[in-house]
Write a protein that holds these residues in place. Sequence first.
Motif, PDB file in Angstrom:
ATOM      1  N   GLU A  90      77.395  48.182   5.448  1.00 16.96           N
ATOM      2  CA  GLU A  90      77.178  49.621   5.600  1.00 16.96           C
ATOM      3  C   GLU A  90      75.715  49.955   5.889  1.00 16.96           C
ATOM      4  O   GLU A  90      75.402  51.060   6.344  1.00 16.96           O
ATOM      5  N   LEU A  91      74.828  49.031   5.618  1.00 14.73           N
ATOM      6  CA  LEU A  91      73.412  49.260   5.889  1.00 14.73           C
ATOM      7  C   LEU A  91      73.206  49.418   7.398  1.00 14.73           C
ATOM      8  O   LEU A  91      73.596  48.567   8.185  1.00 14.73           O
ATOM      9  N   VAL A  92      72.604  50.521   7.804  1.00 17.27           N
ATOM     10  CA  VAL A  92      72.345  50.787   9.222  1.00 17.27           C
ATOM     11  C   VAL A  92      71.084  50.030   9.628  1.00 17.27           C
ATOM     12  O   VAL A  92      69.992  50.309   9.139  1.00 17.27           O
ATOM     13  N   ASP A  93      71.238  49.051  10.507  1.00 20.76           N
ATOM     14  CA  ASP A  93      70.129  48.173  10.869  1.00 20.76           C
ATOM     15  C   ASP A  93      69.380  48.726  12.077  1.00 20.76           C
ATOM     16  O   ASP A  93      69.931  48.811  13.172  1.00 20.76           O
ATOM     17  N   LEU A  94      68.118  49.116  11.893  1.00 21.88           N
ATOM     18  CA  LEU A  94      67.245  49.528  12.996  1.00 21.88           C
ATOM     19  C   LEU A  94      66.185  48.444  13.170  1.00 21.88           C
ATOM     20  O   LEU A  94      65.157  48.440  12.490  1.00 21.88           O
ATOM     21  N   VAL A  95      66.455  47.482  14.049  1.00 20.69           N
ATOM     22  CA  VAL A  95      65.558  46.341  14.226  1.00 20.69           C
ATOM     23  C   VAL A  95      64.347  46.755  15.049  1.00 20.69           C
ATOM     24  O   VAL A  95      64.483  47.444  16.070  1.00 20.69           O
ATOM     25  N   THR A  96      63.170  46.347  14.610  1.00 17.86           N
ATOM     26  CA  THR A  96      61.933  46.649  15.328  1.00 17.86           C
ATOM     27  C   THR A  96      61.344  45.362  15.902  1.00 17.86           C
ATOM     28  O   THR A  96      61.646  44.265  15.436  1.00 17.86           O
ATOM     29  N   GLY A  97      60.479  45.527  16.881  1.00 12.54           N
ATOM     30  CA  GLY A  97      59.854  44.365  17.505  1.00 12.54           C
ATOM     31  C   GLY A  97      58.663  43.832  16.761  1.00 12.54           C
ATOM     32  O   GLY A  97      58.206  42.713  17.020  1.00 12.54           O
ATOM     33  N   ALA A  98      58.138  44.602  15.835  1.00 14.05           N
ATOM     34  CA  ALA A  98      56.973  44.193  15.043  1.00 14.05           C
ATOM     35  C   ALA A  98      56.902  45.074  13.803  1.00 14.05           C
ATOM     36  O   ALA A  98      57.614  46.081  13.696  1.00 14.05           O
ATOM     37  N   LEU A  99      56.040  44.696  12.886  1.00  7.85           N
ATOM     38  CA  LEU A  99      55.900  45.446  11.628  1.00  7.85           C
ATOM     39  C   LEU A  99      54.678  46.359  11.719  1.00  7.85           C
ATOM     40  O   LEU A  99      53.710  46.219  10.975  1.00  7.85           O
ATOM     41  N   THR A 100      54.723  47.326  12.627  1.00  4.01           N
ATOM     42  CA  THR A 100      53.571  48.160  12.925  1.00  4.01           C
ATOM     43  C   THR A 100      53.911  49.643  12.833  1.00  4.01           C
ATOM     44  O   THR A 100      55.079  50.039  12.869  1.00  4.01           O
ATOM     45  N   VAL A 101      52.864  50.462  12.782  1.00  2.00           N
ATOM     46  CA  VAL A 101      53.044  51.912  12.756  1.00  2.00           C
ATOM     47  C   VAL A 101      53.738  52.383  14.035  1.00  2.00           C
ATOM     48  O   VAL A 101      54.645  53.227  13.991  1.00  2.00           O
ATOM     49  N   ALA A 102      53.341  51.834  15.169  1.00  2.00           N
ATOM     50  CA  ALA A 102      53.947  52.248  16.445  1.00  2.00           C
ATOM     51  C   ALA A 102      55.441  51.950  16.461  1.00  2.00           C
ATOM     52  O   ALA A 102      56.247  52.773  16.927  1.00  2.00           O
ATOM     53  N   GLU A 103      55.839  50.791  15.937  1.00  2.00           N
ATOM     54  CA  GLU A 103      57.269  50.464  15.885  1.00  2.00           C
ATOM     55  C   GLU A 103      58.001  51.386  14.914  1.00  2.00           C
ATOM     56  O   GLU A 103      59.162  51.737  15.121  1.00  2.00           O
ATOM     57  N   GLY A 104      57.313  51.799  13.853  1.00  2.00           N
ATOM     58  CA  GLY A 104      57.913  52.755  12.927  1.00  2.00           C
ATOM     59  C   GLY A 104      58.156  54.101  13.586  1.00  2.00           C
ATOM     60  O   GLY A 104      59.201  54.740  13.360  1.00  2.00           O
ATOM     61  N   ARG A 105      57.192  54.530  14.409  1.00  2.00           N
ATOM     62  CA  ARG A 105      57.391  55.789  15.142  1.00  2.00           C
ATOM     63  C   ARG A 105      58.576  55.683  16.092  1.00  2.00           C
ATOM     64  O   ARG A 105      59.370  56.617  16.231  1.00  2.00           O
ATOM     65  N   GLY A 106      58.687  54.526  16.760  1.00  2.00           N
ATOM     66  CA  GLY A 106      59.823  54.331  17.651  1.00  2.00           C
ATOM     67  C   GLY A 106      61.148  54.374  16.906  1.00  2.00           C
ATOM     68  O   GLY A 106      62.130  54.950  17.389  1.00  2.00           O
ATOM     69  N   ALA A 107      61.182  53.779  15.718  1.00  2.00           N
ATOM     70  CA  ALA A 107      62.408  53.825  14.916  1.00  2.00           C
ATOM     71  C   ALA A 107      62.726  55.258  14.504  1.00  2.00           C
ATOM     72  O   ALA A 107      63.889  55.662  14.465  1.00  2.00           O
ATOM     73  N   GLY A 108      61.677  56.037  14.216  1.00  2.00           N
ATOM     74  CA  GLY A 108      61.881  57.442  13.870  1.00  2.00           C
ATOM     75  C   GLY A 108      62.493  58.217  15.018  1.00  2.00           C
ATOM     76  O   GLY A 108      63.367  59.074  14.819  1.00  2.00           O
ATOM     77  N   GLN A 109      62.048  57.923  16.239  1.00  2.00           N
ATOM     78  CA  GLN A 109      62.593  58.587  17.422  1.00  2.00           C
ATOM     79  C   GLN A 109      64.076  58.239  17.590  1.00  2.00           C
ATOM     80  O   GLN A 109      64.907  59.111  17.872  1.00  2.00           O
ATOM     81  N   ARG A 110      64.415  56.967  17.390  1.00  2.00           N
ATOM     82  CA  ARG A 110      65.810  56.534  17.515  1.00  2.00           C
ATOM     83  C   ARG A 110      66.670  57.170  16.428  1.00  2.00           C
ATOM     84  O   ARG A 110      67.787  57.635  16.689  1.00  2.00           O
ATOM     85  N   LEU A 111      66.139  57.208  15.212  1.00  2.00           N
ATOM     86  CA  LEU A 111      66.907  57.758  14.097  1.00  2.00           C
ATOM     87  C   LEU A 111      67.154  59.252  14.288  1.00  2.00           C
ATOM     88  O   LEU A 111      68.262  59.748  14.075  1.00  2.00           O
ATOM     89  N   ALA A 112      66.108  59.973  14.728  1.00  2.00           N
ATOM     90  CA  ALA A 112      66.246  61.418  14.919  1.00  2.00           C
ATOM     91  C   ALA A 112      67.226  61.746  16.044  1.00  2.00           C
ATOM     92  O   ALA A 112      67.818  62.829  16.057  1.00  2.00           O
ATOM     93  N   GLY A 113      67.414  60.808  16.973  1.00  2.00           N
ATOM     94  CA  GLY A 113      68.318  61.049  18.088  1.00  2.00           C
ATOM     95  C   GLY A 113      69.787  60.873  17.742  1.00  2.00           C
ATOM     96  O   GLY A 113      70.655  61.195  18.562  1.00  2.00           O
ATOM     97  N   LEU A 114      70.073  60.351  16.552  1.00  2.00           N
ATOM     98  CA  LEU A 114      71.471  60.181  16.151  1.00  2.00           C
ATOM     99  C   LEU A 114      72.096  61.529  15.812  1.00  2.00           C
ATOM    100  O   LEU A 114      71.406  62.432  15.313  1.00  2.00           O
ATOM    101  N   PRO A 115      73.390  61.700  16.055  1.00  2.00           N
ATOM    102  CA  PRO A 115      74.049  62.955  15.650  1.00  2.00           C
ATOM    103  C   PRO A 115      73.887  63.177  14.148  1.00  2.00           C
ATOM    104  O   PRO A 115      73.909  62.219  13.358  1.00  2.00           O
ATOM    105  N   ALA A 116      73.706  64.416  13.759  1.00  2.00           N
ATOM    106  CA  ALA A 116      73.448  64.734  12.355  1.00  2.00           C
ATOM    107  C   ALA A 116      74.512  64.161  11.436  1.00  2.00           C
ATOM    108  O   ALA A 116      74.219  63.724  10.312  1.00  2.00           O
TER     109      ALA A 116
END
Length: 329
Positions: A205-231
Motif C-alpha cells: 500500500e505504500l505509494v513509491d515515488l522513486v527519485t534519481g538522487a537524495l537531493t532538494v531538487a529531486e524532492g521538489r520534483g517529487a512534490g510536483q508529481r505528488l501534487a499532480g495526482l487527483p485529490a
Amino acid sequence: MAAAAGVSLGTVSNVLNRPEMVSPATRAKVEAAMESLGFVRNESARQLRAGSSRILAYLMLDAGNPFFTDVARGVEEAARAAGLSVFLCNSNEDAGREADYLDLLEQQRVQGVLITPVDPDSARLSNLPARGTPVVVVDRSIDNGEHCSVAVDDVFGGEIALSHLLELGHERIAFVGGPNNIGQVTDRRAGARRALEKAGRSGEELVDLVTGALTVAEGRGAGQRLAGLPAARRPTAAFCANDLLALGLLQQCVSLGLRVPDDLAIVGYDDIEFAAAAAVPLTSVRQPRQLLGRTAAELLLDESGNPDHEHQRVTFTPELVVRTSTRGN
C-alpha cells in the motif's frame, strides 16, 4: 640546527620523534632554534621511512548532504585527539569515482580509510585491508568479517517514521526516495512497509515515488508529481528517505498551495540542522551523526595500531523527533 641549539643530532631527532625522552629545558632550546631557522619538518620523507602516513581518509557518499559533513566532524574529533589529520573525499554516489579515490588513498599510504560506500560489496574494499590499509564502513552495516562497520538501524528508523504517520490517522502514505541501489534507501523503505504490515495492512500500500538522487531538487520534483495526482488518490502523508528530499518536497508543496501538515504531513530522515529551521519545522528520524563518525574513526585507529584488534559491527538506534510538519502548531 643541532649546532644552533648546542646539542647533538640525536637529541634533535628525539625532539622531533620522541619528545618525551628529552628534558623540557633541552626541548625548549631545540624548538627555539627550529623557530629561528624557519625549520619545517619534511613529513613526506618521514612517512616514506615509516611506510604509512599520519592521515586518515573519509570517503563520503555525498558532500552536498550535511549529514555526511556532520559525520566528518566526528571523524575529525577522534583523529585530532590521536594527533592525526583527515582527508575528506567525495564519491558523489559514483562507483567509478569511488574506485579512483580508493586507488589514490592507497598510493598515499594513508593510515586507514573510512568509507560510506556506493557498493558495500566492492572487491576493492576487501583488497585494501589484505594489502595493509584498514577500512571501516560508515553508515552501512557489514557482517562479512573483513571490516568494522558503524551504522544506524535504518529498518527500525523507517518503521518508527511510518508508525508515527499511521498513529496520526493517515491512510494513503508515500515513500519518497531513491535510487534503489542505495542500501539506506531500501532499508528505510523496508521499515516503512514493516510498519504497515504490523498495523494489519499490506506493505504494498505504500505509494513509491522513486527519485534519481537524495537531493532538494529531486524532492521538489517529487512534490510536483505528488501534487499532480487527483485529490482522491493523493497521499496525505509522505516519508522521505532523507531530509534534503523532505525539504524539497516541503518547498514545492507550499509553493503549489498545499498546506503542511493539513494537506500533506512530511517526515524526513537524518535530522540535519536545517530540519528544525525549515519554514515548517520538519519531523525527522534523528541519527547520531557525529557519534557515527567518531566511533568509526576510533575503530579504525584501533585496527591500525592494535595487533589484537577484532572487527566489530556497531549499530545505533535512531529516534523520531516530532515537529510541525506532522503535528501542526
